[in-house]
Scaffold this active site. Sequence first.
Site, mmCIF file in Angstrom:
data_model
loop_
_atom_site.group_PDB
_atom_site.id
_atom_site.type_symbol
_atom_site.label_atom_id
_atom_site.label_comp_id
_atom_site.label_asym_id
_atom_site.label_seq_id
_atom_site.Cartn_x
_atom_site.Cartn_y
_atom_site.Cartn_z
ATOM 1 N N GLY A 49 1.793 1.146 0.747
ATOM 2 C CA GLY A 49 1.020 1.495 -0.438
ATOM 3 C C GLY A 49 1.264 0.588 -1.626
ATOM 4 O O GLY A 49 1.721 -0.548 -1.506
ATOM 5 N N CYS A 50 0.971 1.124 -2.817
ATOM 6 C CA CYS A 50 0.967 0.311 -4.034
ATOM 7 C C CYS A 50 2.346 -0.211 -4.422
ATOM 8 O O CYS A 50 2.447 -1.202 -5.147
ATOM 9 C CB CYS A 50 0.386 1.123 -5.190
ATOM 10 S SG CYS A 50 -1.349 1.586 -4.982
ATOM 11 N N ASN A 51 3.409 0.440 -3.984
ATOM 12 C CA ASN A 51 4.758 -0.036 -4.306
ATOM 13 C C ASN A 51 5.210 -1.169 -3.404
ATOM 14 O O ASN A 51 6.259 -1.784 -3.631
ATOM 15 C CB ASN A 51 5.766 1.104 -4.188
ATOM 16 C CG ASN A 51 5.745 1.782 -2.827
ATOM 17 O OD1 ASN A 51 4.929 2.664 -2.604
ATOM 18 N ND2 ASN A 51 6.615 1.387 -1.911
ATOM 19 N N ALA A 52 4.431 -1.504 -2.360
ATOM 20 C CA ALA A 52 4.918 -2.340 -1.260
ATOM 21 C C ALA A 52 5.217 -3.778 -1.646
ATOM 22 O O ALA A 52 5.968 -4.462 -0.952
ATOM 23 C CB ALA A 52 3.917 -2.322 -0.107
#
Length: 363
Positions: A151-154
């Site tokens: 996701g967006c933290n990756a």
Amino acid sequence: MGMDHKPLEKSYSHRFVEPRIVSVGTATPPTGYTQMEVLDHYRITDQGIRSVFLNSHIDQRFLSLPLREAGERPSVESQSELLAKHRVEGVRLAAEALHRCLAPINAAPSDVDLLCCVTSTGWLTPGLSALLVRDVGMRPDCGRLDVVGMGCNAGLNGLNPVTNWARANPGGLAVMICVEVCSAAYVFDGEMRSAVVNSLFGDGAAAVAVRCSDNDTVPAVTGYARHIITSAMDAMRYDWDERHGKFSFFLDPDVPYVVGAHAERVVDALLSRAALGRSDIAHWIVHPGGKKVIDAVRVNLELTHHDLRHTTEVLRSYGNVSSSSFLFAYQNLVDEGAARPGDRAVMMTMGPGSTIESALLTW
């Protein structure tokens, strides 16, 4: 012309060298859409959904949308068509971002020793890294890593092993590419759950080059910290929707408050390890998860609107580009030319898990 390939045992001077971000490059689809244009493209008339789009603080997003006949809605894309879009557009965007990243350091794809590809908007086997090695002229012995589904933290999850590899292989050039074709994950069903997602995400890719260097005009990555909020594990999901026969995103309305409530914990852990406080940080690069997410982080970390100007600008001009978003914000910082030797910056991303990731940069 690319640089001659350097052996990994290259020697350095007596000056201390660290893994540094030596270049960055971004790419988007050729077509940008205002929020009104997306609403018109899909002929969305529901006033509640239109309000979500038009109050998102997003002026434009770059998207790969299906064509439509005049006066008609676009055809509904099947899951196989969406996966094909992710593959074709993902490779194209990644290659463009890669070339833009390598050009300022006079490097060619064949100079890359490690390639890490990050994505959450489609599933491929072999992954994007293998396709890029084949399609852009990388060496077949290039090391590869694919980070999928985080996701967006990756982006920071990927940057951590990339910087560790650079530290263990002085002289080697490592590149991470975050590529997200978010329009390959849209479900247009007229429901508010889908509308929130469809109003927020854009397509794009960002590449970052890392190698050991003593050049203090580019930042060293000097620390990481993270926290998984396990009580909010289901707050951000990308899972199978039986009704539509395809994958779809889900974002809990409480996500901004969950992220904001835990932002201090992560940042303070990151800074305490370096004996620093928030007042020591000159630059803040935060994932533009949405207007409410940005505000929650700003309030809880006691930052100013100016501190988060790069993040806000990315949201306004590109929307949320998932894992690549923070590198778009970092590109804004680079373009501004404000960083000086001795400055420090905090990078922070957040995503499913619910997870907050952070990194410390030092010029």
